[in-house]
Design a protein around this motif. Structure first.
Motif, PDB file in Angstrom:
ATOM      1  N   ALA A 127     -11.938  -5.319 -22.739  1.00  0.00           N
ATOM      2  CA  ALA A 127     -12.175  -5.287 -21.297  1.00  0.00           C
ATOM      3  C   ALA A 127     -11.032  -4.577 -20.586  1.00  0.00           C
ATOM      4  CB  ALA A 127     -12.322  -6.707 -20.752  1.00  0.00           C
ATOM      5  N   CYS A 187     -10.321  -4.384 -16.921  1.00  0.00           N
ATOM      6  CA  CYS A 187     -10.871  -4.965 -15.698  1.00  0.00           C
ATOM      7  C   CYS A 187     -10.115  -4.509 -14.456  1.00  0.00           C
ATOM      8  CB  CYS A 187     -10.817  -6.486 -15.768  1.00  0.00           C
ATOM      9  SG  CYS A 187     -11.631  -7.175 -17.226  1.00  0.00           S
ATOM     10  N   CYS A 204     -16.300  -8.718 -16.121  1.00  0.00           N
ATOM     11  CA  CYS A 204     -15.147  -8.181 -16.850  1.00  0.00           C
ATOM     12  C   CYS A 204     -14.063  -9.242 -16.835  1.00  0.00           C
ATOM     13  CB  CYS A 204     -14.646  -6.887 -16.199  1.00  0.00           C
ATOM     14  SG  CYS A 204     -13.458  -5.986 -17.209  1.00  0.00           S
TER      15      CYS A 204
END
Length: 495
Positions: free
Chosen positions: A483, A485, A434
């Motif tokens: 993403a 993350c 990620c």
């Protein structure tokens, strides 16, 4: 009468060592450290696990137990050096020396190594000890003379334990450390280094300039036998040094051949490597001992936080942090702060490591481009927050790297320019990456002469997600653009 040391062959010594009974370790009573048990409870709260070495909390019986004040006449006020008292103690082949509350001054010996008994000393300093424990009982401080730059202790022996001491380097122009190298078993536990090392430091043009004062490393450990085991537990040196000094936290002796575990330690604010664990991997000199690092904290260190170079070595459950303007420079003004640096014949992992770099010179986990040989690295469950332009989370791209595995890795932060992951000249296995970097002109992954696969990667960057040269043959599957993350945790697990 207590039995003093006698000449014995190595096998007799080993038989005595292996047959000695064990008993429980006495509790640590130092208030300022709150004990290793307290630190263990804190790290458990962060979901961290402590590794267990064969040199764990168990203790051996000693033939002789001495009070350094009552039995050996040492001065506990810090006015008179205790070197003569220590010399009497180490005449015994198996002895535990207890230090009651107080301050104990250790002057520099003729070889420049404090109180010394080792292979490379001069005169009476030459020679290893047997089974030796030096244990503080209460609030106990070891100190060199003001203005000294030498170890307080340089001890090589069969079975060594050094436990429960403050080490005072608060006086101006004072820097000290402990060298402890054992054949079979080493325990260094509950040691706290007090004071930022200061001096009349000046920036110099290049390394090797004669104006650079010699600063001893805080700790030099090692195991001389392949089956030797060592535990470095709750050793903390948080104050570090001023800029333009050259002092590191730990230098693992290149003769280290056994297994050494660092657990719940802190080395922060050093101008040189915080934990320099790669010397045992040196070609021709190193003895290839493993160095394991668990539950440790590193803040604002120059060069490297965790530097490793042998098979079986790893870092696990650690935190590395830098702040802008807070990393002390080398004597020649350089600053590069790597979270991890892999050298020589490293074959191991960095697992569950959190890296937060706010210093512009902060870097992630890198290989050394001139001294890697058949290196294999696994990076898993690690989180990187990189806020300096050009910073790299993982760089493994030089010849000599064989295998790289990166699984469940998160990269966040404001870094721009350059590439987050630089991979090449190896078979790679990247899974569940990620990556979200918001800085301008930021690429995700660059590949050069790489084979292998990238699977389940979410890459959200301002530049190209993957850049590959014509010599790379990497399969990419399930590549996502967005993403979300997980962030790196910059918390101090030992506070």
């Amino acid at each position: 009468m207590p039995r003093k040391s006698r000449k014995t062959d190595g096998q007799s010594n080993r038989n005595r060592f292996e047959s000695r009974r064990r008993r429980s370790n006495p509790p640590n009573r130092r208030q300022f450290l709150r004990g290793a048990a307290g630190a263990a409870a804190v790290t458990a709260g962060f979901g961290l696990s402590s590794g267990v070495s064969a040199a764990d909390g168990a203790d051996y019986d000693y033939d002789v137990v001495l009070d350094i004040v009552d039995d050996l006449g040492a001065d506990p006020t810090g006015e008179e050096p205790i070197n003569d008292a220590l010399a009497k103690a180490v005449e015994y082949d198996s002895v535990k020396v207890v230090f009651p509350d107080g301050e104990y001054l250790i002057e520099n010996g003729p070889g420049g190594d404090g109180f010394a008994r080792w292979d490379f000393g001069t005169g009476d300093e030459v020679g290893r000890v047997g089974d030796l424990a030096l244990v503080g009982d209460g609030d106990v401080t070891l100190t060199p003379p003001d203005g000294g730059r030498h170890n307080v202790l340089t001890i090589w022996g069969r079975d060594l334990r050094i436990e429960n001491f403050r080490v005072d380097q608060t006086a101006h122009d004072t820097s000290t450390g402990i060298t402890a190298v054992a054949e079979d078993r080493l325990v260094v536990r509950d040691i706290h280094y007090d004071g930022t090392v200061t001096g009349d430091y000046v920036e110099v043009p290049a390394p090797g300039d004669e104006r650079i004062p010699e600063d001893p490393t805080c700790l030099i450990p090692g195991l001389l036998e392949e089956d030797g085991t060592g535990l470095i537990e709750n050793v903390r040196a948080p104050d570090g040094v001023e800029s333009f000094s050259r002092k590191g936290g730990v230098w693992v002796n290149f003769l280290h051949a056994g297994d050494l575990l660092f657990d719940r330690c802190e080395f922060s604010n050093f101008s040189d490597n915080a934990l320099y664990g790669s010397p045992p991997g040196q070609s021709g000199l190193g003895q290839q001992g493993s160095v394991r690092v668990e539950n440790c904290y590193f803040e604002n260190n120059n060069v490297t936080a965790i530097r490793l170079g042998t098979p079986g070595s790893y870092a696990k459950n650690c935190t590395v942090v830098t702040e802008a303007g807070e990393v002390p420079a080398t004597p020649w003004g350089a600053i590069t702060s790597r979270a991890g640096w892999v050298w020589y014949t490293f074959d191991g992992s960095y697992e569950n490591v959190d890296v937060v770099h706010n210093h512009p010179a902060g870097q992630g986990i890198l290989d050394h481009n001139d001294d890697t040989r058949d290196v294999a690295l696994e990076v898993k469950n690690c989180r990187f927050e990189l806020n300096g332009d050009g910073a790299t989370a993982i760089r493994f791209s030089d010849p000599g790297v064989e295998r790289l595995s990166a699984k469940n890795v998160s990269v966040t932060g404001e870094a721009g320019d350059g590439t987050a992951l630089v991979l090449g000249n190896a078979d790679i296995d990247v899974k569940n990456l990620c990556l979200s970097q918001t800085g301008d002109d930021r690429d995700g992954i660059s590949l050069s002469n790489a084979t292998g696969s990238i699977r389940n990667a979410a890459i959200d960057v301002t530049g190209q997600r993957i850049v590959a040269d014509d010599d790379s043959d990497v399969t990419v599957r399930n590549l996502l653009e967005r993403a979300n993350c997980p962030s790196a945790r910059g918390r101090h697990p030992l506070s």
